[in-house]
Design a protein around this motif. Structure first.
Motif, short mmCIF file in Angstrom:
data_model
loop_
_atom_site.label_atom_id
_atom_site.label_comp_id
_atom_site.label_asym_id
_atom_site.label_seq_id
_atom_site.Cartn_x
_atom_site.Cartn_y
_atom_site.Cartn_z
N LYS A 249 0.84 -1.21 0.00
CA LYS A 249 0.00 0.00 0.00
C LYS A 249 0.87 1.26 0.00
O LYS A 249 0.60 2.23 0.71
N ARG A 250 1.92 1.25 -0.82
CA ARG A 250 2.79 2.41 -0.90
C ARG A 250 2.11 3.57 -1.62
O ARG A 250 1.47 3.38 -2.65
N LEU A 251 2.24 4.76 -1.06
CA LEU A 251 1.74 5.96 -1.72
C LEU A 251 2.92 6.58 -2.44
O LEU A 251 3.77 7.24 -1.83
N ILE A 252 2.99 6.34 -3.74
CA ILE A 252 4.13 6.75 -4.55
C ILE A 252 3.64 7.31 -5.88
O ILE A 252 2.53 7.01 -6.31
N PRO A 253 4.45 8.12 -6.55
CA PRO A 253 4.04 8.63 -7.87
C PRO A 253 4.35 7.62 -8.96
O PRO A 253 5.47 7.12 -9.07
N CYS A 254 3.36 7.28 -9.76
CA CYS A 254 3.51 6.36 -10.88
C CYS A 254 2.73 6.89 -12.07
O CYS A 254 1.85 7.74 -11.93
N ALA A 255 3.05 6.37 -13.25
CA ALA A 255 2.25 6.69 -14.42
C ALA A 255 1.00 5.82 -14.37
O ALA A 255 1.07 4.60 -14.49
N ALA A 256 -0.14 6.47 -14.16
CA ALA A 256 -1.42 5.77 -14.01
C ALA A 256 -2.40 6.27 -15.06
O ALA A 256 -2.32 7.41 -15.52
N TYR A 257 -3.34 5.40 -15.41
CA TYR A 257 -4.36 5.77 -16.39
C TYR A 257 -5.38 6.68 -15.72
O TYR A 257 -6.09 6.27 -14.79
N CYS A 258 -5.41 7.90 -16.17
CA CYS A 258 -6.33 8.90 -15.60
C CYS A 258 -7.38 9.26 -16.64
O CYS A 258 -7.04 9.65 -17.76
N ASP A 259 -8.63 9.14 -16.26
CA ASP A 259 -9.73 9.55 -17.13
C ASP A 259 -10.36 10.81 -16.55
O ASP A 259 -9.98 11.93 -16.91
N LYS A 260 -11.27 10.65 -15.60
CA LYS A 260 -11.85 11.82 -14.94
C LYS A 260 -10.87 12.44 -13.95
O LYS A 260 -10.93 13.64 -13.68
N GLU A 261 -9.97 11.61 -13.42
CA GLU A 261 -9.00 12.10 -12.45
C GLU A 261 -8.15 13.22 -13.05
O GLU A 261 -7.58 13.07 -14.13
N TYR A 262 -8.12 14.33 -12.36
CA TYR A 262 -7.36 15.51 -12.79
C TYR A 262 -7.80 16.02 -14.16
O TYR A 262 -7.10 16.82 -14.80
N GLY A 263 -8.94 15.51 -14.66
CA GLY A 263 -9.45 15.95 -15.96
C GLY A 263 -8.57 15.55 -17.12
O GLY A 263 -8.60 16.20 -18.18
N VAL A 264 -7.83 14.47 -16.98
CA VAL A 264 -6.84 14.08 -18.01
C VAL A 264 -7.52 13.56 -19.27
O VAL A 264 -7.09 13.84 -20.38
N GLY A 265 -8.56 12.72 -19.11
CA GLY A 265 -9.32 12.28 -20.28
C GLY A 265 -8.81 11.03 -20.96
O GLY A 265 -8.93 10.89 -22.18
N GLY A 266 -8.24 10.08 -20.20
CA GLY A 266 -7.91 8.78 -20.79
C GLY A 266 -6.47 8.61 -21.22
O GLY A 266 -6.22 7.98 -22.26
N PHE A 267 -5.55 9.11 -20.45
CA PHE A 267 -4.12 8.97 -20.78
C PHE A 267 -3.34 8.61 -19.52
O PHE A 267 -3.79 8.85 -18.40
N TYR A 268 -2.15 8.05 -19.74
CA TYR A 268 -1.25 7.77 -18.63
C TYR A 268 -0.41 8.99 -18.32
O TYR A 268 0.16 9.61 -19.22
N VAL A 269 -0.36 9.32 -17.05
CA VAL A 269 0.42 10.47 -16.61
C VAL A 269 0.81 10.24 -15.16
O VAL A 269 0.11 9.53 -14.41
N GLY A 270 1.91 10.81 -14.75
CA GLY A 270 2.40 10.61 -13.39
C GLY A 270 1.54 11.32 -12.36
O GLY A 270 1.36 12.54 -12.42
N VAL A 271 1.03 10.55 -11.40
CA VAL A 271 0.20 11.07 -10.32
C VAL A 271 0.49 10.24 -9.06
O VAL A 271 0.97 9.11 -9.16
N PRO A 272 0.16 10.76 -7.88
CA PRO A 272 0.33 9.94 -6.68
C PRO A 272 -0.73 8.85 -6.62
O PRO A 272 -1.92 9.12 -6.85
N VAL A 273 -0.29 7.63 -6.34
CA VAL A 273 -1.20 6.49 -6.29
C VAL A 273 -0.85 5.60 -5.10
O VAL A 273 0.25 5.69 -4.54
N ILE A 274 -1.79 4.75 -4.73
CA ILE A 274 -1.54 3.71 -3.73
C ILE A 274 -1.39 2.39 -4.47
O ILE A 274 -2.27 1.99 -5.22
N VAL A 275 -0.24 1.73 -4.26
CA VAL A 275 0.08 0.49 -4.98
C VAL A 275 0.08 -0.68 -4.01
O VAL A 275 0.74 -0.65 -2.96
N GLY A 276 -0.67 -1.73 -4.38
CA GLY A 276 -0.73 -2.95 -3.59
C GLY A 276 -0.85 -4.15 -4.51
O GLY A 276 -0.51 -4.08 -5.69
N THR A 277 -1.37 -5.25 -3.97
CA THR A 277 -1.44 -6.51 -4.72
C THR A 277 -2.19 -6.37 -6.05
O THR A 277 -1.82 -6.98 -7.04
#
Length: 314
Positions: A249-277
């Protein structure tokens, strides 16, 4: 109890060093794969060499080198480092056409052999390559992650620690946006021992440090002359593998698929995420100030342009 299985596609410097970090941390059994050809025995040689270090470091991971994707079957995590490396004078974007084709071929195999894996993409240009991996595998977006922010943040933290003469352990920082010259280090989320960095480093000097972090990969390419960085990229990747394998459950910045998040609209971009299993378990949305919002938008636009260029090539 079954050990986790980690497959690393690409046995070059980044892939082999990632295997090293994962083995020493005893994260699981490891398959190191590279393509057949004049260097077909290379992954087997590296795997054997690494296995022979196990009595010294005391790890019991089984490490296999191969050219056959069948050996990677049912992996829990697949790390993709395959692709040509950046040479002096090249930008990450120059790698686009060649590496997009390589990524497509790799992901077709991963889709067949490890349909339930979490995929961590390291190949450059990162933001486009992880988008390509999602397209070809068809996996849920949370199981396809790009490694960039962990590396970029590590460089940023290193330079701040060097500037202040403090332990890197006391430097906490965050970057967002694309992996490259448009990345967005957030001074508002940077502190040293809990002290805001703005109270320790003057704005103009901090901007110089931020610029060095943005160009960290190019700086190493220029110094090495014949290759690109691999110790830090591999270490950053291993940290992500650990987060998945051990459900950290690390809270780290990764390239994640963002759609509504941050208004990105369906692209991968670096954002803070929680990573687990399960891969990316949550995208953390921050309230950015106007300056940060503008810089982030510029970075996202650069990613969209890159992905658009890739779409014309594949």
């Amino acid at each position: 109890m079954r050990r986790a299985k980690i497959s690393i596609i690409g046995a070059g410097n980044v892939g082999a060093t990632c295997a090293h970090w994962c083995a020493v941390e005893q994260l699981g059994d490891i398959v190191l794969l590279d393509i057949p050809g004049d260097m077909a025995d290379m992954p087997r040689g590296k795997a054997l060499d690494l296995m022979e270090s196990s009595p010294i470091f005391g790890f019991d991971s089984n490490i296999v080198g191969t050219n056959d994707y069948a050996d990677t079957a049912d992996s829990d995590v697949v790390v993709i480092t395959a692709g040509i490396a950046r040479k002096p004078g090249m930008s990450r974007d120059d790698l686009l056409a060649t590496n997009a084709k390589i990524m497509g071929l790799v992901c077709e195999q991963v889709k067949k052999t490890s349909p339930n894996a979490v995929v961590i993409v390291v190949s450059n240009p990162l933001d486009a390559m992880v988008q390509r991996a999602l397209q070809v595998t068809g996996f849920p977006p949370e199981r396809v992650i790009g490694q960039a922010g962990v590396l970029d943040t590590a460089r940023y933290r290193t330079f701040i620690a060097m500037e202040l003469g403090v332990s890197v352990e006391d430097v906490s920082a965050l970057l967002m946006g694309g992996h490259g010259d448009t990345m967005v280090p957030l001074a508002s989320c940077t502190s040293v021992g809990g002290i805001p960095v703005s109270q320790l480093i003057k704005p103009e000097r901090l901007e110089e440090i931020i610029d060095r972090a943005r160009k960290g990969g190019a700086e190493i390419v220029g110094l090495l002359k014949t290759g690109s960085a691999y110790y830090a990229p591999a270490g950053a990747t291993a940290q992500m593998v650990e987060a998945v394998i051990r459900d950290k459950k690390r809270l780290i910045p990764c390239a994640a698929y963002c759609d509504k998040e941050y208004g990105v609209g369906g692209f991968y971009v670096g954002v803070p995420v929680i990573v687990g299993t399960g891969g990316i378990e949550k995208i953390v949305e921050l309230d950015l100030n106007e300056t940060e919002q503008a810089a982030f938008k510029k970075s996202v636009d650069a990613v969209k342009e890159l992905v658009g260029a890739m779409a014309k090539l594949v």
